[in-house]
Design a protein around this motif. Sequence first.
Motif, PDB file in Angstrom:
ATOM      1  N   ALA A 255       0.825  -1.214   0.000  1.00 40.93           N
ATOM      2  CA  ALA A 255       0.000   0.000   0.000  1.00 40.93           C
ATOM      3  C   ALA A 255       0.857   1.261   0.000  1.00 40.93           C
ATOM      4  N   SER A 256       1.973   1.235   0.723  1.00 38.73           N
ATOM      5  CA  SER A 256       2.840   2.414   0.791  1.00 38.73           C
ATOM      6  C   SER A 256       3.448   2.732  -0.576  1.00 38.73           C
ATOM      7  N   THR A 257       3.819   1.670  -1.318  1.00 42.00           N
ATOM      8  CA  THR A 257       4.385   1.873  -2.656  1.00 42.00           C
ATOM      9  C   THR A 257       3.310   2.355  -3.625  1.00 42.00           C
ATOM     10  N   GLN A 258       2.100   1.788  -3.491  1.00 38.83           N
ATOM     11  CA  GLN A 258       0.988   2.243  -4.331  1.00 38.83           C
ATOM     12  C   GLN A 258       0.711   3.725  -4.095  1.00 38.83           C
ATOM     13  N   ALA A 259       0.737   4.127  -2.839  1.00 37.15           N
ATOM     14  CA  ALA A 259       0.488   5.532  -2.502  1.00 37.15           C
ATOM     15  C   ALA A 259       1.546   6.430  -3.140  1.00 37.15           C
ATOM     16  N   ARG A 260       2.784   5.965  -3.152  1.00 37.01           N
ATOM     17  CA  ARG A 260       3.875   6.717  -3.771  1.00 37.01           C
ATOM     18  C   ARG A 260       3.627   6.871  -5.279  1.00 37.01           C
ATOM     19  N   VAL A 261       3.222   5.780  -5.942  1.00 36.42           N
ATOM     20  CA  VAL A 261       2.973   5.810  -7.385  1.00 36.42           C
ATOM     21  C   VAL A 261       1.812   6.750  -7.708  1.00 36.42           C
ATOM     22  N   ILE A 262       0.740   6.653  -6.928  1.00 33.39           N
ATOM     23  CA  ILE A 262      -0.432   7.503  -7.159  1.00 33.39           C
ATOM     24  C   ILE A 262      -0.067   8.977  -6.977  1.00 33.39           C
ATOM     25  N   SER A 263       0.749   9.261  -5.970  1.00 29.00           N
ATOM     26  CA  SER A 263       1.201  10.637  -5.738  1.00 29.00           C
ATOM     27  C   SER A 263       1.994  11.157  -6.935  1.00 29.00           C
ATOM     28  N   GLY A 264       2.870  10.314  -7.469  1.00 25.82           N
ATOM     29  CA  GLY A 264       3.666  10.704  -8.622  1.00 25.82           C
ATOM     30  C   GLY A 264       2.811  10.962  -9.854  1.00 25.82           C
ATOM     31  N   LEU A 265       1.801  10.102 -10.054  1.00 29.87           N
ATOM     32  CA  LEU A 265       0.922  10.273 -11.215  1.00 29.87           C
ATOM     33  C   LEU A 265       0.045  11.514 -11.074  1.00 29.87           C
ATOM     34  N   LYS A 266      -0.365  11.810  -9.843  1.00 29.49           N
ATOM     35  CA  LYS A 266      -1.141  13.043  -9.618  1.00 29.49           C
ATOM     36  C   LYS A 266      -0.323  14.264 -10.033  1.00 29.49           C
TER      37      LYS A 266
END
Length: 299
Positions: A70-81
């Motif tokens: 989940a922490s890595t997913q959150a990082r990816v989503i933040s980057g895409l935002k």
Amino acid sequence: MLWQSYIKGFKAYLKLERSLSGNSVDAYLNDIDKLSQYYQSLNVEPALNTIAATDIKLFISWLNELGMQASTQARVISGLKAFFSYLMLEEVIVNDPMALIEAPKLSRKLPDTLNIHEINSLIDAIDASKPEGMRNKAIIEVLYGCGLRVTELTELKISNLYPQIEFLKVIGKGNKERLIPIGGVALKLLDIYINQIRVHVKIKKGNEDFIFLNRFGAKLSRISIFNLIKSLAVTTGLKKTISPHTLRHSFATHLIEGGADLRAIQEMLGHSSITTTEIYTHIDRDFLRDVITQFHPRS
């Protein structure tokens, strides 16, 4: 790749307009690469202005299937935002597919810390008879004594050291400068290293001002610092999983336990938000018990 020119523009935007470090820029680009990998797995390469929120949700499901934390997913989503916000600014797209996408909820994990005896054992395990020994002792003292990030340590410069007033200047995230007090022990070790050890190193051109050098006369890499910490943990038989950041966590935690003001700690750590600093307000049960025993009238 159809996206390549936009990714190059985004990279320039992060560097020039947001003043992010090379490591931060690479992290953002890696996030975009994850989305690219997803579309490669589908054998398609859509135009950026055709990607919708439903596509992003399918991408997140794909990340889940890969077993991504989940922490890595959150990082990816933040980057895409950040990437799609940039595309909106540049008017490449008219609808932001990330607008209604939420990152997975994360449990706030308390950072690992070392007590002062464990930190002393790391320093004592360094062989000061070797040329790099005094340098390594100074590295541990500065990491712990000043609460630096590992990149801040590798980028430290002699010209930013002010021993007369016991301060050093650090260039933190976003190229923000801050002054940090430095203790007498760390200053003494730095003085010995710089004036007795470092002077005998043949310094590579362009590295003259960096404090910490490797045997080839170039500034130390982040990986070198990580390897140093790991090897010292093995040497001392420390069972905790530690990194250079553990010393930063320990710096903040020990200040909190000693009663230091949270705003002062925020300033020294270089946190832009006080909420980031508040994670260090965790205090172990023994410390709480001692406080109650010492100060509560009914104890």
